[in-house]
Design a protein around this motif. Sequence first.
Motif, PDB file in Angstrom:
ATOM      1  N   PHE A 240       0.822  -1.210   0.000  1.00  0.00           N
ATOM      2  CA  PHE A 240       0.000   0.000   0.000  1.00  0.00           C
ATOM      3  C   PHE A 240       0.858   1.263   0.000  1.00  0.00           C
ATOM      4  O   PHE A 240       0.554   2.232  -0.697  1.00  0.00           O
ATOM      5  N   THR A 241       1.922   1.264   0.778  1.00  0.00           N
ATOM      6  CA  THR A 241       2.809   2.434   0.793  1.00  0.00           C
ATOM      7  C   THR A 241       3.378   2.687  -0.599  1.00  0.00           C
ATOM      8  O   THR A 241       3.416   3.829  -1.073  1.00  0.00           O
ATOM      9  N   TYR A 242       3.815   1.625  -1.264  1.00  0.00           N
ATOM     10  CA  TYR A 242       4.385   1.763  -2.609  1.00  0.00           C
ATOM     11  C   TYR A 242       3.332   2.228  -3.617  1.00  0.00           C
ATOM     12  O   TYR A 242       3.574   3.153  -4.402  1.00  0.00           O
ATOM     13  N   ALA A 243       2.155   1.582  -3.604  1.00  0.00           N
ATOM     14  CA  ALA A 243       1.107   1.915  -4.575  1.00  0.00           C
ATOM     15  C   ALA A 243       0.643   3.357  -4.420  1.00  0.00           C
ATOM     16  O   ALA A 243       0.442   4.069  -5.414  1.00  0.00           O
ATOM     17  N   PHE A 244       0.464   3.809  -3.181  1.00  0.00           N
ATOM     18  CA  PHE A 244       0.000   5.183  -2.957  1.00  0.00           C
ATOM     19  C   PHE A 244       1.055   6.188  -3.412  1.00  0.00           C
ATOM     20  O   PHE A 244       0.729   7.227  -3.993  1.00  0.00           O
ATOM     21  N   SER A 245       2.303   5.875  -3.155  1.00  0.00           N
ATOM     22  CA  SER A 245       3.384   6.766  -3.587  1.00  0.00           C
ATOM     23  C   SER A 245       3.416   6.886  -5.107  1.00  0.00           C
ATOM     24  O   SER A 245       3.567   7.979  -5.661  1.00  0.00           O
ATOM     25  N   GLN A 246       3.255   5.758  -5.794  1.00  0.00           N
ATOM     26  CA  GLN A 246       3.250   5.756  -7.256  1.00  0.00           C
ATOM     27  C   GLN A 246       2.064   6.537  -7.826  1.00  0.00           C
ATOM     28  O   GLN A 246       2.162   7.142  -8.898  1.00  0.00           O
ATOM     29  N   ALA A 247       0.940   6.536  -7.109  1.00  0.00           N
ATOM     30  CA  ALA A 247      -0.272   7.224  -7.578  1.00  0.00           C
ATOM     31  C   ALA A 247      -0.280   8.703  -7.220  1.00  0.00           C
ATOM     32  O   ALA A 247      -1.186   9.427  -7.622  1.00  0.00           O
ATOM     33  N   GLY A 248       0.724   9.145  -6.457  1.00  0.00           N
ATOM     34  CA  GLY A 248       0.757  10.544  -6.042  1.00  0.00           C
ATOM     35  C   GLY A 248      -0.102  10.826  -4.827  1.00  0.00           C
ATOM     36  O   GLY A 248      -0.455  11.964  -4.547  1.00  0.00           O
ATOM     37  N   TRP A 249      -0.443   9.752  -4.079  1.00  0.00           N
ATOM     38  CA  TRP A 249      -1.204   9.917  -2.844  1.00  0.00           C
ATOM     39  C   TRP A 249      -0.237  10.078  -1.669  1.00  0.00           C
ATOM     40  O   TRP A 249       0.924   9.690  -1.743  1.00  0.00           O
ATOM     41  N   GLU A 250      -0.730  10.644  -0.591  1.00  0.00           N
ATOM     42  CA  GLU A 250       0.060  10.764   0.631  1.00  0.00           C
ATOM     43  C   GLU A 250      -0.582   9.923   1.722  1.00  0.00           C
ATOM     44  O   GLU A 250      -1.789   9.986   1.934  1.00  0.00           O
ATOM     45  N   THR A 251       0.236   9.136   2.408  1.00  0.00           N
ATOM     46  CA  THR A 251      -0.251   8.302   3.508  1.00  0.00           C
ATOM     47  C   THR A 251       0.020   9.019   4.823  1.00  0.00           C
ATOM     48  O   THR A 251       1.169   9.185   5.225  1.00  0.00           O
ATOM     49  N   GLU A 252      -1.037   9.461   5.488  1.00  0.00           N
ATOM     50  CA  GLU A 252      -0.878  10.101   6.794  1.00  0.00           C
ATOM     51  C   GLU A 252      -0.865   9.053   7.905  1.00  0.00           C
ATOM     52  O   GLU A 252      -0.127   9.189   8.882  1.00  0.00           O
ATOM     53  N   THR A 253      -1.698   8.022   7.761  1.00  0.00           N
ATOM     54  CA  THR A 253      -1.767   6.947   8.759  1.00  0.00           C
ATOM     55  C   THR A 253      -1.992   5.616   8.057  1.00  0.00           C
ATOM     56  O   THR A 253      -2.809   5.533   7.144  1.00  0.00           O
ATOM     57  N   LEU A 254      -1.256   4.598   8.480  1.00  0.00           N
ATOM     58  CA  LEU A 254      -1.494   3.230   8.039  1.00  0.00           C
ATOM     59  C   LEU A 254      -1.403   2.369   9.290  1.00  0.00           C
ATOM     60  O   LEU A 254      -0.319   2.102   9.796  1.00  0.00           O
ATOM     61  N   HIS A 255      -2.561   1.964   9.793  1.00  0.00           N
ATOM     62  CA  HIS A 255      -2.615   1.207  11.045  1.00  0.00           C
ATOM     63  C   HIS A 255      -3.182  -0.179  10.785  1.00  0.00           C
ATOM     64  O   HIS A 255      -4.321  -0.329  10.346  1.00  0.00           O
ATOM     65  N   VAL A 256      -2.354  -1.196  11.037  1.00  0.00           N
ATOM     66  CA  VAL A 256      -2.792  -2.583  10.863  1.00  0.00           C
ATOM     67  C   VAL A 256      -3.179  -3.133  12.229  1.00  0.00           C
ATOM     68  O   VAL A 256      -2.324  -3.345  13.093  1.00  0.00           O
ATOM     69  N   ALA A 257      -4.482  -3.365  12.425  1.00  0.00           N
ATOM     70  CA  ALA A 257      -4.977  -3.944  13.676  1.00  0.00           C
ATOM     71  C   ALA A 257      -5.006  -5.465  13.542  1.00  0.00           C
ATOM     72  O   ALA A 257      -4.433  -6.028  12.606  1.00  0.00           O
ATOM     73  N   GLU A 258      -5.693  -6.140  14.452  1.00  0.00           N
ATOM     74  CA  GLU A 258      -5.689  -7.603  14.443  1.00  0.00           C
ATOM     75  C   GLU A 258      -6.274  -8.165  13.151  1.00  0.00           C
ATOM     76  O   GLU A 258      -5.690  -9.055  12.529  1.00  0.00           O
ATOM     77  N   ASN A 259      -7.427  -7.633  12.732  1.00  0.00           N
ATOM     78  CA  ASN A 259      -8.072  -8.160  11.530  1.00  0.00           C
ATOM     79  C   ASN A 259      -8.672  -7.078  10.644  1.00  0.00           C
ATOM     80  O   ASN A 259      -9.607  -7.320   9.891  1.00  0.00           O
ATOM     81  N   TYR A 260      -8.151  -5.878  10.762  1.00  0.00           N
ATOM     82  CA  TYR A 260      -8.552  -4.797   9.864  1.00  0.00           C
ATOM     83  C   TYR A 260      -7.427  -3.776   9.733  1.00  0.00           C
ATOM     84  O   TYR A 260      -6.474  -3.770  10.524  1.00  0.00           O
TER      85      TYR A 260
END
Length: 257
Positions: A174-194
């Motif tokens: 997701f970090t790579y794909a968003f960077s390639q699309a010109g998106w900015e990731t402010e938060t990426l939080h991986v919980a137990e099942n979401y």
Amino acid sequence: MEKEEDDILRKYQHSFRNMKGKIHILEQQVPVEEQMRYFRASERWKKNAGGLLPAYDEECNHWFRKLTDQEEIKSVEEKKELLLNLANSKNPVSFRLLKQYVADGPDPEVANWAYLALMEIQIALESDYSEERQIYISTGMGGKGTKLRFYVLLVSAGRKPFESYQRQVIEREFTYAFSQAGWETETLHVAENYVELLLLIPIAGNIKKVMGDTIRECNEYGHFLSDRYTITNVKPLSEQEIQEILEKADENSQTSD
């Protein structure tokens, strides 16, 4: 993503394709209901003002001194009225004063109105000084530059807990794909099942394609992500709302079995 959400997203993206003019996006997260209250009050202010604009520099400075005077006790309504005075003054002095007020950290009681007042006077002045059409895009989660902020919730397939390698795949892909699309990731939080994402996405960004392609890429390492996701630019979901979505995913899974 549900079909109804898919249709809404498609209409949302289509609405920006032929948009001409300078786009203004409020950076701060202000509830849509509060924005509506502000602009209704601003419209009433304009009707009552008649032909009194633009305001003199002295008036703008007087309103600002009154707004920021710590010795004078003022109600929230009085502070809001002073902000409306500045926002509708059509005077660059007010713009500079409001910009400084927001930068210094506005009074928490009227912070949302301060953000909106600054946006309103900026648009008004640029409209007067430029022949370019001014466009204000309003969402509850704000944005940055010409990007809007979105909250995305992804769920695991079958509501199973993510394994360690799956967490790594999610973060990497997701970090790579968003960077390639010109998106900015402010938060990426991986919980137990979401997974919760807070993203800044260009207004014409192809959300459905980027999200769909990246989910499929992750699932090349084992089908551990559901291809259904929730996306909104109104507000982040609460823990209770997340659990309700997870329970609904369970029900859909059992129905399809």
